[in-house]
Design an enzyme around this catalytic site. Structure first.
Site, PDB file in Angstrom:
ATOM      1  CG  ASN A 143      55.197 -36.285 104.914  1.00 53.89           C
ATOM      2  OD1 ASN A 143      55.390 -37.303 105.597  1.00 53.89           O
ATOM      3  ND2 ASN A 143      54.916 -36.337 103.640  1.00 53.89           N
ATOM      4  N   GLY A 218      59.442 -42.743 103.447  1.00 54.36           N
ATOM      5  CA  GLY A 218      60.533 -41.774 103.453  1.00 54.36           C
ATOM      6  C   GLY A 218      61.143 -41.643 102.071  1.00 54.36           C
ATOM      7  CB  SER A 219      64.202 -39.954 101.026  1.00 55.37           C
ATOM      8  OG  SER A 219      65.172 -40.609 101.813  1.00 55.37           O
ATOM      9  CB  VAL A 220      64.444 -42.727  96.464  1.00 55.04           C
ATOM     10  CG1 VAL A 220      65.126 -43.808  95.645  1.00 55.04           C
ATOM     11  CG2 VAL A 220      63.041 -42.462  95.920  1.00 55.04           C
ATOM     12  CB  THR A 222      66.115 -43.462 103.824  1.00 55.35           C
ATOM     13  OG1 THR A 222      66.703 -42.179 103.942  1.00 55.35           O
ATOM     14  CG2 THR A 222      66.141 -44.148 105.169  1.00 55.35           C
ATOM     15  CD  GLU A 240      53.380 -46.552 100.374  1.00 55.95           C
ATOM     16  OE1 GLU A 240      53.506 -45.826  99.376  1.00 55.95           O
ATOM     17  OE2 GLU A 240      52.617 -47.522 100.410  1.00 55.95           O
ATOM     18  CB  CYS A 274      55.354 -38.638  99.243  1.00 50.29           C
ATOM     19  SG  CYS A 274      53.780 -39.333  99.752  1.00 50.29           S
ATOM     20  CD  GLU A 472      51.731 -47.011 104.366  1.00 48.12           C
ATOM     21  OE1 GLU A 472      51.691 -45.870 103.902  1.00 48.12           O
ATOM     22  OE2 GLU A 472      52.410 -47.319 105.356  1.00 48.12           O
TER      23      GLU A 472
HETATM   24  N1  LIG Z   1      55.452 -42.373  99.434  1.00 47.05           N
HETATM   25  C1  LIG Z   1      55.019 -41.932 100.590  1.00 47.05           C
HETATM   26  O1  LIG Z   1      53.993 -42.354 101.042  1.00 47.05           O
HETATM   27  C2  LIG Z   1      55.812 -40.875 101.363  1.00 47.05           C
HETATM   28  C3  LIG Z   1      55.217 -40.243 102.453  1.00 47.05           C
HETATM   29  C4  LIG Z   1      55.938 -39.281 103.144  1.00 47.05           C
HETATM   30  C5  LIG Z   1      57.228 -38.940 102.745  1.00 47.05           C
HETATM   31  N2  LIG Z   1      57.769 -39.572 101.678  1.00 47.05           N
HETATM   32  C6  LIG Z   1      59.119 -39.214 101.230  1.00 47.05           C
HETATM   33  O2  LIG Z   1      59.970 -39.033 102.341  1.00 47.05           O
HETATM   34  C7  LIG Z   1      60.926 -38.031 102.114  1.00 47.05           C
HETATM   35  C8  LIG Z   1      60.903 -36.998 103.224  1.00 47.05           C
HETATM   36  O3  LIG Z   1      60.846 -37.609 104.461  1.00 47.05           O
HETATM   37  P1  LIG Z   1      62.140 -37.790 105.385  1.00 47.05           P
HETATM   38  O4  LIG Z   1      63.078 -36.651 105.151  1.00 47.05           O
HETATM   39  O5  LIG Z   1      61.672 -38.080 106.755  1.00 47.05           O
HETATM   40  O6  LIG Z   1      62.792 -39.107 104.749  1.00 47.05           O
HETATM   41  P2  LIG Z   1      64.087 -39.899 105.240  1.00 47.05           P
HETATM   42  O7  LIG Z   1      64.242 -41.011 104.279  1.00 47.05           O
HETATM   43  O8  LIG Z   1      65.214 -39.001 105.476  1.00 47.05           O
HETATM   44  O9  LIG Z   1      63.686 -40.462 106.693  1.00 47.05           O
HETATM   45  C9  LIG Z   1      62.559 -41.267 106.896  1.00 47.05           C
HETATM   46  C10 LIG Z   1      62.746 -42.107 108.141  1.00 47.05           C
HETATM   47  O10 LIG Z   1      63.808 -43.028 107.962  1.00 47.05           O
HETATM   48  C11 LIG Z   1      64.698 -42.960 109.066  1.00 47.05           C
HETATM   49  N3  LIG Z   1      66.032 -43.364 108.588  1.00 47.05           N
HETATM   50  C12 LIG Z   1      67.011 -42.569 108.077  1.00 47.05           C
HETATM   51  N4  LIG Z   1      68.066 -43.325 107.712  1.00 47.05           N
HETATM   52  C13 LIG Z   1      67.754 -44.608 107.994  1.00 47.05           C
HETATM   53  C14 LIG Z   1      68.429 -45.852 107.831  1.00 47.05           C
HETATM   54  N5  LIG Z   1      69.647 -45.935 107.298  1.00 47.05           N
HETATM   55  N6  LIG Z   1      67.806 -46.996 108.236  1.00 47.05           N
HETATM   56  C15 LIG Z   1      66.570 -46.941 108.764  1.00 47.05           C
HETATM   57  N7  LIG Z   1      65.884 -45.799 108.945  1.00 47.05           N
HETATM   58  C16 LIG Z   1      66.451 -44.636 108.558  1.00 47.05           C
HETATM   59  C17 LIG Z   1      64.586 -41.530 109.529  1.00 47.05           C
HETATM   60  O11 LIG Z   1      65.056 -41.379 110.838  1.00 47.05           O
HETATM   61  C18 LIG Z   1      63.091 -41.314 109.391  1.00 47.05           C
HETATM   62  O12 LIG Z   1      62.388 -41.865 110.482  1.00 47.05           O
HETATM   63  C19 LIG Z   1      60.554 -37.455 100.772  1.00 47.05           C
HETATM   64  O13 LIG Z   1      61.364 -38.015  99.784  1.00 47.05           O
HETATM   65  C20 LIG Z   1      59.134 -37.899 100.556  1.00 47.05           C
HETATM   66  O14 LIG Z   1      58.705 -37.975  99.242  1.00 47.05           O
HETATM   67  C21 LIG Z   1      57.088 -40.535 100.993  1.00 47.05           C
HETATM   68  O1  LIG Z   2      53.218 -37.816 102.016  1.00 47.98           O
HETATM   69  C1  LIG Z   2      52.785 -38.687 101.340  1.00 47.98           C
HETATM   70  C2  LIG Z   2      51.523 -39.372 101.344  1.00 47.98           C
HETATM   71  C3  LIG Z   2      50.985 -39.717 102.664  1.00 47.98           C
HETATM   72  C4  LIG Z   2      50.056 -38.979 103.331  1.00 47.98           C
HETATM   73  N1  LIG Z   2      49.754 -39.609 104.483  1.00 47.98           N
HETATM   74  C5  LIG Z   2      50.473 -40.756 104.581  1.00 47.98           C
HETATM   75  C6  LIG Z   2      50.500 -41.760 105.559  1.00 47.98           C
HETATM   76  C7  LIG Z   2      51.332 -42.856 105.382  1.00 47.98           C
HETATM   77  C8  LIG Z   2      52.135 -42.928 104.254  1.00 47.98           C
HETATM   78  O2  LIG Z   2      52.960 -43.976 104.115  1.00 47.98           O
HETATM   79  C9  LIG Z   2      52.104 -41.947 103.263  1.00 47.98           C
HETATM   80  C10 LIG Z   2      51.272 -40.863 103.434  1.00 47.98           C
END
Ligand SMILES: NC(=O)c1ccc[n+]([C@@H]2O[C@H](COP(=O)([O-])OP(=O)(O)OC[C@H]3O[C@@H](n4cnc5c(N)ncnc54)[C@H](O)[C@@H]3O)[C@@H](O)[C@H]2O)c1
Ligand SMILES: O=CCc1c[nH]c2ccc(O)cc12
Length: 498
Positions: A143, A218-220, A222, A240, A274, A472
Site C-alpha cells: 500500500n 503487513g498482515s497479522v 504473515t 507493523e 492499515c 517506525e
Molecule cells: N501496521 C502497518 O503499518 C501496516 C502498513 C501497511 C499494511 N499493513 C497491513 O498489511 C496487510 C496488507 O498488506 P499485504 O497484503 O501486503 O500483507 P501480507 O502480509 O500478505 O504481505 C506483506 C509482505 O510479506 C511478504 N510475505 C508473505 N508471506 C511471507 C512469509 N511467510 N515470510 C516472509 N514474508 C512473507 C509478502 O510477500 C509481502 O512482501 C493488511 O493487513 C494491512 O493492515 C500494515
Molecule cells: O498503511 C499503514 C500505515 C503506513 C503508511 N505508510 C507507512 C510506511 C511504513 C509502514 O510500516 C506503515 C505505513
C-alpha cells in the site's frame, strides 16, 4: 524484467513476481531463491563492514544527499509509485515527501547516537556504546511501497546497519529506485539491497543466519509466521500489522472538520491503509447530519486514472482483492447494514481503464458491533458508521477488538479529548484530525497490530512494554535498530577472589 502488456494476472506469485495495473501485466520479475538471497546478504555484509566504520555525521551526510535526490525526483518517483500501486498522483507525491523527510530526520539523528559515561569507585568507570545490529531485513506491504522502504531503511542505515529489502510482489518497482538513489548518494554498493519475491523469498530472508533483525509491514497472519521464523534465530522483529481502528465523533465537534476527518480516515489509497479509522462511532444527536454530509462528500470523490491531476481515487491493488472488498459489502448488506453510497464496481469511461480494479467508495449505515464489516479489516474504501450515547459506552466498544493500531477523536472539549485518548488501546491516537504521519512522531500499534501481548490492561501496566515490537519514525526507533554495549574500565589493580 520483461514487459508483457495485455497478459492477464494468474495469481502465481512465488514463481514470478508479476506487476499488474488495470488488468494489464506491465512487467514480470524473477523471484529470488536461496542463491540470490545469499548473494544479497553477502553483499550487504560487505557494505556493513565499511558503513559501520563511518561516524554518524558521515552517514548522515549520505542520507541527506539521498533525501535531496528523492526530493528533486519527486514527480518522477510519484508517477512510478502511482502506477506501482494505483494511488492518485496527488497522494503519491505526498508519500514521496514523507519519504525524503524521513531520510532527513534520521540523517539529523545519526550524529547524535551516543552512550553514557558512568563513574565507579576508585576512579574506575564504565561507558556504553550504541552499536548497529548488522544486516537487517525489511519486508514491505503493497500500500505504501516507496514510503515503507524509506521508513525502514532510513533509521536502519542511520544507525550503521545494512538492509536487504523485499517489496511486495504486487508493487515491486519503486524500492529499486530507492536502491539506485542510495548508491548515487554515496552509500557503499549493497548497503541497501533489493530482492524480489513473495512469501518463500521472505521466509529465506527471515531464516538467514547472518540476518540480525527483521522489520515487517503487513498482515497479522504473515506477521505471526515472521515472528516464528525470527524466534528460531532469536532475532528482534519490528511488526507493523493490520488494524480496525475506531474514530469517535462527539456531538460537540466541529462538524465540518469531523466529516473531512472521516474521509481522511477511510479513503486515502483506496482505503488500503492499515491505520484507517473504519469504525466511525457518531454520537446520536449528530448522527443524521454527520451521515448526510459524509455521504455527500464521499459521492463527490473523483475515481479514475490515478495519473490525472483531478483524480482522488484510483484502482484497488488487484482483482482478487477487489472481489474480497466487494464481498465484505455484500456480507454487510446480508447482516442488515444499509449501503448509503458506493460499494459497487466502477467502470471509467476511458476504454484503457475498463478492466481496472475500481470500485465506488462505500459508506455503510445501520451498523452493529457484531457485524463482520465492523469486526474484520477490509482494507478497502468501506466506512462503517455506528452510533453511541455516552463516553463510557463508546470507549468500551472502541477497545473491544484484538487490534490496536490507531484511534481518533473529534470533540471541542479538550479535557474529554485527552481523557478519551488516555483510555484508548491504540498505538497512534489523533485528536481532531486523522491519518497525518509526521516523521518526528513514532508510529506503531498495540495488541495484535504489532505490540507485545500484555494480557489484561490495568492502570498499572497500561503503556508498559508496549513498543516491544518496535516503532517506525521518531527518536525511539534508533533503539530498535541498535544494541547497547557496556564497557567496564578498571583503573586500579585486580582484586582477585582467589
Ligand atoms: N501496521 C502497518 O503499518 C501496516 C502498513 C501497511 C499494511 N499493513 C497491513 O498489511 C496487510 C496488507 O498488506 P499485504 O497484503 O501486503 O500483507 P501480507 O502480509 O500478505 O504481505 C506483506 C509482505 O510479506 C511478504 N510475505 C508473505 N508471506 C511471507 C512469509 N511467510 N515470510 C516472509 N514474508 C512473507 C509478502 O510477500 C509481502 O512482501 C493488511 O493487513 C494491512 O493492515 C500494515
Ligand atoms: O498503511 C499503514 C500505515 C503506513 C503508511 N505508510 C507507512 C510506511 C511504513 C509502514 O510500516 C506503515 C505505513
Amino acid at each position: 524484467m520483461t514487459t508483457q502488456i495485455g497478459v492477464s494476472f494468474d495469481g502465481s506469485l512465488d514463481e514470478d513476481s508479476i506487476w499488474t495495473w488495470c488488468s494489464r501485466v506491465i512487467a514480470t520479475f524473477s523471484c529470488s531463491g536461496e542463491k540470490e538471497v545469499n548473494l544479497a546478504v553477502e553483499d550487504a555484509k560487505a557494505a556493513f563492514k565499511i558503513w559501520r566504520q563511518k561516524s554518524g555525521l558521515e552517514r548522515g551526510r549520505i542520507l541527506l544527499e539521498a533525501a535531496r535526490i528523492i526530493r528533486e525526483r519527486t514527480d518522477e518517483i510519484a508517477t512510478v509509485e502511482s502506477i506501482n500501486n494505483g494511488k492518485s498522483i496527488l497522494e503519491a507525491r505526498l508519500d514521496i515527501d514523507t519519504s525524503w523527510q524521513c531520510l532527513e530526520y534520521y540523517a539529523g539523528l545519526a550524529g547524535s547516537m551516543a552512550g553514557e559515561h558512568i563513574q565507579l569507585p576508585g576512579g574506575s568507570f564504565g561507558y556504553t556504546r550504541r552499536e548497529p545490529l548488522g544486516v537487517c531485513v525489511g519486508i514491505g506491504a503493497w500500500n505504501y511501497p516507496f514510503q515503507i522502504a524509506s521508513w525502514k531503511s532510513a533509521p536502519a542505515l542511520a544507525c550503521g546497519n545494512a538492509m536487504v529489502f523485499k517489496p511486495s510482489p504486487f508493487t515491486p518497482v519503486t524500492a529499486l529506485l530507492l536502491a539506485e538513489i542510495y548508491t548515487e548518494a554515496g552509500a557503499p554498493p549493497g548497503l541497501f539491497n533489493v530482492v524480489q519475491g513473495g512469501g518463500a523469498t521472505g521466509q529465506l530472508l527471515c531464516q538467514h543466519r547472518d540476518v540480525a533483525k527483521v522489520s515487517f509491514t503487513g498482515s497479522v497472519p504473515t506477521g505471526t509466521k515472521i515472528m516464528e521464523a525470527a524466534a528460531k534465530g532469536i532475532k528482534p522483529v519490528t511488526l507493523e500489522l493490520g488494524g480496525k481502528s475506531p474514530l469517535i465523533i462527539f456531538a460537540d465537534c466541529n462538524l465540518e472538520n469531523a466529516v473531512k476527518g472521516a474521509l481522511m480516515a477511510n479513503f486515502l489509497t483506496q482505503g488500503e491503509v492499515c491505520c484507517n479509522g473504519t469504525r466511525v462511532f457518531v454520537q446520536k444527536e449528530i448522527l443524521d447530519k454527520f451521515t448526510e454530509q459524509v455521504v455527500q462528500q464521499t459521492q463527490r470523490i473523483k475515481i479514475g486514472d490515478p495519473l490525472l491531476e483531478g483524480t482522488r481515487m484510483g484502482p484497488l491493488i488487484n482483482r482478487p482483492h477487489l472481489e474480497r472488498v466487494l464481498g465484505f459489502v455484500k456480507g454487510a448488506k446480508e447482516q442488515g447494514a444499509k449501503v448509503l453510497c458506493g460499494g459497487d464496481p466502477y467502470v471509467p469511461e476511458d476504454p484503457k481503464l475498463k478492466d481496472g480494479y475500481f470500485m465506488r467508495p462505500c459508506v455503510l449505515g445501520n451498523c452493529r458491533d457484531d457485524m463482520t464489516c465492523v469486526k474484520e479489516e477490509i482494507f478497502g474504501p468501506v466506512m462503517s458508521i455506528l452510533s453511541f450515547d455516552t463516553e463510557a459506552e463508546v470507549l468500551e466498544r472502541a477497545n473491544n477488538t484484538a487490534f490496536g493500531l490507531a484511534a481518533g477523536v473529534f470533540t471541542r472539549d479538550l479535557q474529554r479529548a485527552h481523557r478519551v485518548v488516555a483510555e484508548l488501546q491504540a498505538g497512534v491516537c489523533f485528536i481532531n484530525n486523522y491519518n497525518v504521519s509526521p516523521v518526528e512522531l513514532p508510529f506503531g500499534g498495540y495488541k495484535k497490530s504489532g505490540s507485545q501481548p500484555v494480557g489484561i490492561v490495568t492502570a498499572q501496566n497500561r503503556g508498559a512494554s508496549r513498543e516491544g515490537f518496535g516503532r517506525e519514525n521518531g527518536r525511539v526507533t534508533i533503539e530498535h535498530y541498535s544494541q547497547l554495549k557496556t564497557v567496564c574500565v578498571e583503573m586500579g589493580d585486580v582484586e582477585s577472589a582467589f
